[in-house]
Write an enzyme that holds these catalytic residues in place. Structure first.
Site, PDB file in Angstrom:
ATOM      1  N   GLU A  97       0.811  -1.129   0.071  1.00 51.04           N
ATOM      2  CA  GLU A  97      -0.067   0.204  -0.060  1.00 51.04           C
ATOM      3  C   GLU A  97       0.631   1.297  -0.081  1.00 51.04           C
ATOM      4  O   GLU A  97       1.510   1.446   1.071  1.00 51.04           O
ATOM      5  CB  GLU A  97      -0.931  -0.072   1.171  1.00 51.04           C
ATOM      6  CG  GLU A  97      -1.708   1.482   1.524  1.00 51.04           C
ATOM      7  CD  GLU A  97      -2.542   1.440   0.202  1.00 51.04           C
ATOM      8  OE1 GLU A  97      -2.574   2.711  -0.488  1.00 51.04           O
ATOM      9  OE2 GLU A  97      -3.321   0.688  -0.175  1.00 51.04           O
ATOM     10  N   ASP A 113      -7.475   1.675  -7.800  1.00 54.81           N
ATOM     11  CA  ASP A 113      -7.850   3.075  -8.247  1.00 54.81           C
ATOM     12  C   ASP A 113      -8.307   3.096  -9.847  1.00 54.81           C
ATOM     13  O   ASP A 113      -7.548   2.647 -10.548  1.00 54.81           O
ATOM     14  CB  ASP A 113      -6.698   3.911  -8.320  1.00 54.81           C
ATOM     15  CG  ASP A 113      -7.009   5.415  -8.652  1.00 54.81           C
ATOM     16  OD1 ASP A 113      -8.080   5.814  -9.132  1.00 54.81           O
ATOM     17  OD2 ASP A 113      -6.379   6.387  -7.904  1.00 54.81           O
ATOM     18  N   THR A 140     -14.944  -4.555   2.033  1.00 51.47           N
ATOM     19  CA  THR A 140     -13.893  -3.342   2.239  1.00 51.47           C
ATOM     20  C   THR A 140     -14.820  -2.073   2.284  1.00 51.47           C
ATOM     21  O   THR A 140     -15.756  -1.913   1.709  1.00 51.47           O
ATOM     22  CB  THR A 140     -12.734  -3.098   1.249  1.00 51.47           C
ATOM     23  OG1 THR A 140     -13.489  -2.661   0.001  1.00 51.47           O
ATOM     24  CG2 THR A 140     -12.215  -4.536   0.990  1.00 51.47           C
ATOM     25  N   TYR A 167     -14.160   0.477   0.481  1.00 53.45           N
ATOM     26  CA  TYR A 167     -14.448   1.106  -0.842  1.00 53.45           C
ATOM     27  C   TYR A 167     -15.512   0.093  -1.504  1.00 53.45           C
ATOM     28  O   TYR A 167     -16.178   0.965  -2.250  1.00 53.45           O
ATOM     29  CB  TYR A 167     -13.269   0.593  -1.750  1.00 53.45           C
ATOM     30  CG  TYR A 167     -11.881   1.437  -1.224  1.00 53.45           C
ATOM     31  CD1 TYR A 167     -11.730   2.751  -1.320  1.00 53.45           C
ATOM     32  CD2 TYR A 167     -10.899   0.693  -0.510  1.00 53.45           C
ATOM     33  CE1 TYR A 167     -10.694   3.616  -1.171  1.00 53.45           C
ATOM     34  CE2 TYR A 167      -9.792   1.341  -0.261  1.00 53.45           C
ATOM     35  CZ  TYR A 167      -9.852   2.532  -0.485  1.00 53.45           C
ATOM     36  OH  TYR A 167      -8.540   3.500  -0.048  1.00 53.45           O
TER      37      TYR A 167
END
Length: 251
Positions: free
Chosen positions: A97, A146, A220, A222
């Site tokens: 990360e 992303d 998660t 997201y």
């Protein structure tokens, strides 16, 4: 995290390897966050700071073959990484990360939970992939990378043929690659790349194989954001294919 030059705000990029992530830092760290970065994170690192090789500790752990090795690229807030570490104590997880706030959060959870089966790489995952030995990974995760939604930025998307090449090299035959996304265009791009790659197979037979999240695939933040905003997620599982025999050499 601090004012020194231990960490760069931008990753080194080869001409053919564009940065696939956004910012690396958030707000100024609290004293406890700084302590975690300075004291807790260093022994957990998969690669020495500024080095291009694995730490001696991780290299020995991989070489020993004592337990399966799982890799998560872009673990974000570390919810999935820590869940898998707790649920699979006999597996060694390597989490990558570049966003340092997420790295510190993961290191704090590792410290609080006394987890000994997690190693962290706080930078671009691709140098780590290049440092890993052939056929060393049993499972890999890339969850909600992303999406780079603007047309001029699509070339920065992480999942492409070059990354699939490197993942195929480090994955053992039969290894599983899990990819999650809530962006339909990115899902299409991922599938086209995987289906064109000889090293990966998509064994899905019906819609439930990608539209339903498996029980051992925790949500998660997201994914939760996508749900709130009305986007459906895809849960892909790809399998590393055995290398084709070399017919010219009779093998």
């Amino acid at each position: 995290m601090s004012g020194d030059d231990r960490k760069r705000d931008t990753a080194d990029e080869a001409p053919e390897e564009l940065r696939s992530f956004g910012r690396r830092r958030g707000r100024k760290p609290s004293p406890n966050q700084q302590r975690i970065f300075d004291d807790v994170l260093p022994p957990l690192r998969a690669m020495a700071d500024g080095d291009t090789t694995l730490t001696a500790r991780l290299s020995a752990e991989i070489t020993s073959g004592a337990r399966p090795i799982w890799l998560e690229i872009g673990f974000g807030g570390s919810e999935h990484l820590i869940w898998q570490a707790r649920a699979n104590p006999d597996v060694l997880l390597i989490g990558c990360e570049p966003f340092l706030d997420g790295v510190v959060k993961a290191a704090a959870r590792i410290e609080t939970g006394s987890l000994e089966n997690v190693r962290l790489h706080d930078d671009d995952a691709r140098p780590l992939l290049r440092a890993l030995p052939d056929a060393s990974i049993d499972r890999a995760f890339i969850l909600f990378p992303d999406p780079w939604p603007k047309k001029r930025h699509v070339k920065r998307r992480l999942i492409n043929s070059a990354l699939l090449d490197e993942l195929a090299r480090v994955a053992q035959p039969g290894a599983e690659l899990r990819v999650g996304t809530d962006i339909a265009d990115y899902a299409r791009t991922i599938l086209l790349a995987v289906l064109a790659h000889p090293g990966w197979d998509w064994p899905a037979r019906d819609r439930s194989d990608w539209a339903v999240r498996p029980e051992d695939w925790p949500r998660t933040r997201y994914e939760q954001k996508a749900e709130r905003e009305g986007r459906r997620s895809s849960y892909f599982r790809f399998i590393r294919q055995p290398a084709a025999p070399n017919l010219l050499n009779g093998r």
